[in-house]
Enzyme design. Structure first.
Site, PDB file in Angstrom:
ATOM      1  N   ALA A 135       0.840  -1.211   0.000  1.00 50.41           N
ATOM      2  CA  ALA A 135       0.000   0.000   0.000  1.00 50.41           C
ATOM      3  C   ALA A 135       0.868   1.252   0.000  1.00 50.41           C
ATOM      4  CB  ALA A 135      -0.933  -0.019   1.226  1.00 50.41           C
ATOM      5  N   GLU A 164      10.198   3.427   6.562  1.00 47.64           N
ATOM      6  CA  GLU A 164       9.934   2.017   6.883  1.00 47.64           C
ATOM      7  C   GLU A 164      10.709   1.654   8.148  1.00 47.64           C
ATOM      8  OE1 GLU A 164       8.106  -0.772   5.955  1.00 47.64           O
ATOM      9  OE2 GLU A 164       9.207  -1.582   7.664  1.00 47.64           O
ATOM     10  N   ASN A 191       4.154  -7.357   5.302  1.00 48.47           N
ATOM     11  CA  ASN A 191       3.427  -8.613   5.082  1.00 48.47           C
ATOM     12  C   ASN A 191       3.177  -8.848   3.604  1.00 48.47           C
ATOM     13  OD1 ASN A 191       3.183  -9.616   7.635  1.00 48.47           O
ATOM     14  ND2 ASN A 191       1.137  -8.781   8.002  1.00 48.47           N
ATOM     15  N   THR A 192       3.203  -7.778   2.814  1.00 51.16           N
ATOM     16  CA  THR A 192       2.984  -7.931   1.365  1.00 51.16           C
ATOM     17  C   THR A 192       3.976  -8.946   0.796  1.00 51.16           C
ATOM     18  OG1 THR A 192       2.285  -5.627   1.246  1.00 51.16           O
ATOM     19  CG2 THR A 192       2.865  -6.692  -0.841  1.00 51.16           C
ATOM     20  N   GLY A 228      -2.258 -14.437  -4.643  1.00 55.68           N
ATOM     21  CA  GLY A 228      -2.374 -13.566  -5.805  1.00 55.68           C
ATOM     22  C   GLY A 228      -3.252 -12.369  -5.496  1.00 55.68           C
ATOM     23  N   GLU A 270      -3.258 -20.727  -0.545  1.00 53.73           N
ATOM     24  CA  GLU A 270      -4.490 -21.367  -0.978  1.00 53.73           C
ATOM     25  C   GLU A 270      -4.372 -21.962  -2.378  1.00 53.73           C
ATOM     26  OE1 GLU A 270      -7.041 -19.129   1.319  1.00 53.73           O
ATOM     27  OE2 GLU A 270      -8.614 -19.161  -0.191  1.00 53.73           O
ATOM     28  N   ARG A 321     -12.056 -19.254   4.595  1.00 54.44           N
ATOM     29  CA  ARG A 321     -10.997 -19.590   5.544  1.00 54.44           C
ATOM     30  C   ARG A 321     -11.531 -19.902   6.938  1.00 54.44           C
ATOM     31  NH1 ARG A 321      -6.364 -15.258   3.543  1.00 54.44           N
ATOM     32  NH2 ARG A 321      -5.798 -16.496   1.742  1.00 54.44           N
ATOM     33  N   GLU A 331      -3.678  -2.841   5.049  1.00 48.08           N
ATOM     34  CA  GLU A 331      -4.170  -3.651   6.167  1.00 48.08           C
ATOM     35  C   GLU A 331      -4.468  -2.809   7.402  1.00 48.08           C
ATOM     36  OE1 GLU A 331      -1.822  -7.180   6.891  1.00 48.08           O
ATOM     37  OE2 GLU A 331      -3.098  -7.797   8.578  1.00 48.08           O
ATOM     38  N   GLY A 362      -6.614 -13.439  -1.513  1.00 47.88           N
ATOM     39  CA  GLY A 362      -6.379 -12.689  -2.754  1.00 47.88           C
ATOM     40  C   GLY A 362      -6.970 -11.293  -2.724  1.00 47.88           C
TER      41      GLY A 362
HETATM   42  P1  ADP Z   1       0.111  -3.407   3.527  1.00 47.08           P
HETATM   43  O1  ADP Z   1      -0.210  -4.765   2.996  1.00 47.08           O
HETATM   44  O2  ADP Z   1      -1.053  -2.698   4.059  1.00 47.08           O
HETATM   45  O3  ADP Z   1       0.944  -2.613   2.566  1.00 47.08           O
HETATM   46  P2  ADP Z   1       2.444  -4.391   4.916  1.00 47.08           P
HETATM   47  O4  ADP Z   1       2.482  -5.200   6.145  1.00 47.08           O
HETATM   48  O5  ADP Z   1       2.835  -5.040   3.638  1.00 47.08           O
HETATM   49  O6  ADP Z   1       1.021  -3.710   4.818  1.00 47.08           O
HETATM   50  O7  ADP Z   1       3.409  -3.141   5.062  1.00 47.08           O
HETATM   51  C1  ADP Z   1       3.353  -2.264   6.166  1.00 47.08           C
HETATM   52  C2  ADP Z   1       4.748  -1.784   6.450  1.00 47.08           C
HETATM   53  O8  ADP Z   1       4.712  -0.735   7.411  1.00 47.08           O
HETATM   54  C3  ADP Z   1       5.638  -2.866   7.047  1.00 47.08           C
HETATM   55  O9  ADP Z   1       6.800  -3.003   6.274  1.00 47.08           O
HETATM   56  C4  ADP Z   1       5.920  -2.375   8.458  1.00 47.08           C
HETATM   57  O10 ADP Z   1       7.185  -2.771   8.937  1.00 47.08           O
HETATM   58  C5  ADP Z   1       5.818  -0.878   8.279  1.00 47.08           C
HETATM   59  N1  ADP Z   1       5.570  -0.149   9.530  1.00 47.08           N
HETATM   60  C6  ADP Z   1       4.750  -0.514  10.545  1.00 47.08           C
HETATM   61  N2  ADP Z   1       4.782   0.405  11.545  1.00 47.08           N
HETATM   62  C7  ADP Z   1       5.650   1.371  11.146  1.00 47.08           C
HETATM   63  C8  ADP Z   1       6.134   2.579  11.751  1.00 47.08           C
HETATM   64  N3  ADP Z   1       5.734   2.954  12.965  1.00 47.08           N
HETATM   65  N4  ADP Z   1       7.035   3.324  11.064  1.00 47.08           N
HETATM   66  C9  ADP Z   1       7.466   2.945   9.828  1.00 47.08           C
HETATM   67  N5  ADP Z   1       7.055   1.807   9.235  1.00 47.08           N
HETATM   68  C10 ADP Z   1       6.150   1.034   9.856  1.00 47.08           C
END
Ligand code: ADP
Length: 509
Positions: A75, A94, A102-103, A109, A315, A339, A472, A485
């Protein structure tokens, strides 16, 4: 740019060569191996989401940007690209040492309807059907405005990714869906690493600064308007960075066991598939500014998680024909039910675990299985009898289960459990395989409340000026059960929208 890419390519290749001499049981090596395959086939795929070479050195940090994006998952990176496209000067913070969140771990998919790839493959689908099935899967508790927006923009999100060199043209199906609308990379591999690598590459090509080890602690405001963030750099120095808009893309709280135990005490003790950065920081920061949340107790438990390494078995293994068997060697559910229902069926077994059983055909169609194999999860038998011996289930029974199943596939009728999808191919080509699984915490459906402009809302439904959220971290779209998905679709559709709307907001200031 070409020079930068070539330098990165050399760095990544050196890293790959270095890593190929190491042990084989960790995930980062698999990531690297995937990257190596991609580097061989396509030079533009060379930038790895896990490569330190991709990130911006801290001395390039400025005091002020147009838009700050918190979180470099799907996102956040999508939002940053679109903010830039709309004339902004964005930055991404980040908190972990690498982008991806989590992406990076997502497997099945990206669901989308009425796409050009479906049309090319003569798959009939409609946005209305996608809407209806997602709403049914979410038990009619989804935020219907968000859901309508989501399905109606899913095809354009597939096109947008394609325009960025991230083509998801191989179609499969996930639980709760009646048509093939789960888009994945051409070779059938897991979507996450492919997507993250592609997004990192685009972020880099657009010269968008992406700082890692940059942990945002607070979103600042003045007179009710967002003014920037406080960020802790490398665990040492806290800085205040200004911006007219902030996009929160911090992901969910599936790794925050304290919060989960608070909102769902019954889930205490389960393993989690989440990366350790998914601790709900964005939700806490938004609440501090008066933003509200929805569905915080709606937490998805995924039915098929390898327990020792808390690793999700996608899945697609079932979507491409795999079945679930108990320790008695018997099927016990429609494997492609939603699920929550599959989880409940596993939990009813005395052993509270099961085996996904599949054949060589499934293995060839689901590239992720190679990765599961490298991680040591896959048990093999040259015949069904040999496999039964390996997993300690009665051989006669396993043989009977597969015979009945293959007959069901042939007649397109599963009299036992009413499964209707993932039945294009039977399970008859040896060797045969099994992976032991049980449920684990996977996804947090709850989160902050937004509208279709991705504006974060207060308890009385008012947008907080300059504050946007996507991915998320938001709640409501998936209702009480997310369809496999749909999260990748969610992060691209709403990440894009957040980039556009934040840019519009900044320009109007
Ligand atoms: P989405 O699927 O919504 O993109 P992800 O889990 O793939 O969510 O990505 C969210 C990212 O945000 C992760 O890499 C996580 O480490 C990062 N994150 C979470 N909290 C913070 C924060 N306080 N400062 C900077 N990055 C953060």
């Amino acid at each position: 740019m070409q020079k930068k890419l070539t330098t990165t390519l050399i760095l990544v290749l050196s890293f790959v060569l270095l890593m190929s001499g190491c042990g084989s049981d960790n995930q980062s090596q698999n990531t690297t191996q995937d990257n190596a395959t991609q580097t061989e086939t396509n030079e533009t795929e060379a930038v790895s989401g896990a490569s330190q070479a991709s990130y911006t050195p801290i001395d390039q940090l400025k005091d002020k940007y147009d838009v700050i994006i918190i979180g470099a998952g799907g996102a956040g990176m999508t939002a940053a690209l679109e903010a830039k496209e709309n004339g902004m000067n964005p930055v991404i913070f980040e908190k972990m040492a690498a982008a991806g969140g989590n992406t990076n771990k997502s497997s099945s998919g990206m669901n989308a309807s009425e796409t050009k790839f479906q049309q090319e493959q003569n798959i009939e689908d409609s946005n209305d059907l996608f809407y209806k099935e997602t709403l049914k899967g979410g038990k009619n508790t989804n935020d219907t405005d968000l859901l309508r927006y989501f399905v109606d923009h899913s095809a354009s999100a597939i096109d947008w990714l394609d325009s960025k060199g991230i083509s998801l043209n191989n179609l499969t199906i996930t639980g709760g869906m009646s048509v093939k609308r789960t888009h994945r990379p051409e070779d059938g591999s897991a979507v996450g690493q492919f997507l993250v690598n592609g997004l990192v590459r685009n972020v880099q090509e657009q010269d968008i600064p992406l700082f890692v080890n940059a942990d945002v602690k607070e979103i600042t405001e003045k007179d009710g308007k967002v003014t920037g963030v406080k960020v802790l750099l490398n665990g040492e120095e806290e800085k205040t960075i200004e911006a007219s808009a902030v996009i929160v893309a911090t992901g969910g709280y599936g790794a925050n066991m304290e919060l989960i135990a608070e909102v769902r005490p019954d889930l205490k003790g389960l393993v989690t598939t989440n990366q350790e950065g998914s601790t709900g920081d964005g939700i806490k920061m938004i609440e501090a500014l008066g933003g509200t949340t929805v569905d915080m107790d709606q937490i998805q438990v995924h039915p098929t998680v390898q327990q020792e390494q808390s690793y999700l078995i996608g899945e697609a293994v079932r979507g491409e024909g795999g079945i679930l068997v108990s320790s008695e060697g018997k099927r016990f559910t429609n494997e492609l039910d939603t699920r929550d229902n599959v989880t409940a069926a596993i939990n009813k077994l005395p052993e509270k675990s099961a085996y996904i059983v599949f054949d060589s055909g499934v293995k060839s169609r689901v590239k992720a299985i190679q990765q599961y194999e490298e991680m040591g999860f896959v048990i093999q038998g040259d015949s069904i009898e040999a496999l039964a011996k390996e997993i300690n289930v009665p051989a006669d029974q396993l043989q009977a289960t597969l015979d009945t199943w293959n007959e069901a596939v042939k007649n397109k009728e599963d009299a036992e459990f009413g499964r209707t999808t993932g039945m294009d191919n039977d399970l008859s080509t040896g060797p045969f395989y099994a992976i032991k699984i049980a449920p684990g915490i996977h996804y947090t459906m709850g989160g902050v409340k937004i509208n279709t402009n991705t504006e974060v809302l207060t308890t009385d439904g008012q947008p907080i000026p300059g504050l946007f959220a996507a991915g998320e971290v938001i709640g409501g779209l998936h209702g009480s059960n997310r369809i496999g998905g749909n999260s990748v679709g969610d992060i691209i559709v709403f990440g894009y929208q957040a980039g556009v709307k934040a840019a519009e907001y900044v320009k109007a200031q």
